[in-house]
Design an enzyme around this catalytic site. Structure first.
Site, PDB file in Angstrom:
ATOM      1  NE  ARG A 280      -3.598  -0.338   2.485  1.00  0.00           N
ATOM      2  CZ  ARG A 280      -4.760  -0.624   1.900  1.00  0.00           C
ATOM      3  NH1 ARG A 280      -5.378   0.296   1.181  1.00  0.00           N
ATOM      4  NH2 ARG A 280      -5.317  -1.808   2.054  1.00  0.00           N
ATOM      5  CB  SER A 355     -11.284  -3.744  -7.803  1.00  0.00           C
ATOM      6  OG  SER A 355     -11.046  -4.126  -6.474  1.00  0.00           O
TER       7      SER A 355
END
Length: 428
Positions: A280, A355
């Site tokens: 991240r 995603s």
């Protein structure tokens, strides 16, 4: 953004659908109040307009009969009506602006096939590919591997910029570049996407169009610039806005774009999560897939987009699974989302690497992206879709962890070797 008329005419159904996404029912009370006020204003305005038209006809008749004094009195009444109608028009505009503002802050309605749930624990695994690697030694995580090989430097990245930045060196940088070229070649040569290289800086209108603004401004990096510009959080923003405020020909659809870009996110609210390594980061790279579709075909396009992203992992030989997100976990603008999760040995778990979402008309309505069918039909909103194909950094670390050897070297997947000068292994 939801369709204003649909919400107005199906308020309770919308309230129930949004409740599955965690939106409290009271959130639509303000909409209902504003809509009632708008209807009242329109009704009064229509009545006064009818009175004004009737009075205007009477004035003509009075003037024709020579009754000028009566006609003049009527004119004063009409002028007063005009002033009141102008006030009501202003109030109506205010009520409609309030309605649009309320609508723009609501998430999309979930597709009927989306599993109902509160959070990621209620997501549903759809399929799984490959098997997790077996090691006869204790596997290391990508940070220890990268440091030992001299291909990852987090400490100096923090010195140069801040925490959550990374420097890749030597074969590590080359591996990252190889992944970009491999993914773009796969999607353009085998999956029928057209490559595009968009701006990495966008304006407020673009971010509103894809629904990052106004709700998620804290996640963005805003430039100190009087033009109100931002670094892109994903290529989804510039590529989806490519046809903003345009009317396309139905024969052009579907449009399929593949774009490599760096991405920049503040990761507000995620402190304490994934702070180790490159999972991240504030700056990362992706190859993004974006589609414009006819509404009736968009869910077939979602399946193919997801398959295209899965194909990257399959060709790299990375064990992964595909998960249908539940109503409580899908993104704000999505109607349906599949997450692709790659296996990370160091965590003994699957982690999201892509995603893939269908936004239906949610983004297109905000960005005014429409199409027209043949025969001069009324313009309709396109359906927009996007997904990572894939996130470069997470693919990079997945390769390190899944293909590590007992001596700390990394075997290069065969699909990447042509992009690595036929290098088969990264070694000390």
């Amino acid at each position: 953004m939801l369709d204003l008329n649909y919400v107005r005419e199906n308020l309770e159904q919308v309230r129930a659908a949004l409740a599955t996404r965690g939106v409290v029912p009271e959130a639509l009370d303000s909409f209902a109040e504003a809509d009632v006020e708008r209807r009242r204003i329109i009704a009064e305005s229509d009545q006064l307009n009818a009175e004004r038209n009737a009075s205007s006809r009477e004035i003509g008749a009075l003037m024709k009969d020579g009754k000028r004094d009566e006609a003049e009195a009527r004119r004063k009444e009409v002028n007063e009506l005009k002033e009141r109608i102008a006030e009501l028009d202003s109030q109506r505009d205010g009520a409609e602006t309030r309605l649009r503002d309320l609508i723009s802050g609501l998430p999309n309605l979930p597709h009927e096939s989306v599993p109902v749930g509160k959070d990621e624990s209620d997501n549903v695994e759809v399929r799984r590919w490959g098997t997790k690697p077996e090691f006869d030694f204790q596997p290391q995580d990508h940070v220890d591997l990268g440091n030992a090989l001299g291909i990852l430097d987090l400490e100096r990245a923090s010195k140069i910029a801040a925490a959550r930045f990374a420097i890749l060196n030597g074969a590590g940088a080359r591996l990252s570049r190889a992944l970009v070229n491999f993914m773009l070649d796969l999607h353009t040569r085998e999956h029928s996407y057209r490559e595009t290289l968009p701006p990495f800086i966008v304006n407020k209108d673009s971010l509103f169009g894809t629904a990052q603004l106004p709700k998620f401004e804290q996640d963005l990096f805003k430039l100190e610039d009087e033009r109100g510009l931002y670094l892109i959080p994903t290529a989804e923003v510039p590529v989806t806005n490519y046809h903003r405020e345009e009317i396309l020909d139905a024969a052009q659809l579907p449009l399929r774009w593949a774009a490599y870009t760096p991405c920049f996110r503040s990761e507000a609210g995620s402190y304490g999560r994934d702070t180790r390594g490159v999972i991240r980061q504030h700056q990362f790279e992706k190859v993004e897939l974006v589609k414009y579709s006819l509404p009736e075909n968009s869910y077939d396009e979602l399946e193919s987009l997801t398959s295209d992203a899965e194909r990257v992992l399959q060709k790299l030989g990375l064990h992964h699974r595909t998960v249908a997100l539940c109503t409580g976990d899908i993104g704000n603008g999505a109607a349906k989302t599949y997450d692709l999760e790659v296996w990370l040995p160091s965590q003994n778990a699957f982690r999201e690497i892509s995603s893939c979402s269908n936004y239906e008309a949610y983004q297109a309505r905000r960005a005014q992206i429409r199409f027209r069918r043949s025969g001069g039909a009324k313009p309709e909103f396109v359906h927009t879709l996007n997904g990572s194909g894939l996130a470069i950094g997470r693919t990079w670390l997945a390769i390190l962890e899944n293909f590590q050897q007992v001596d700390g070297s990394i075997v290069i997947p065969e699909a990447l070797r042509p992009y690595m000068g036929r290098l088969e292994k990264i070694s000390r």
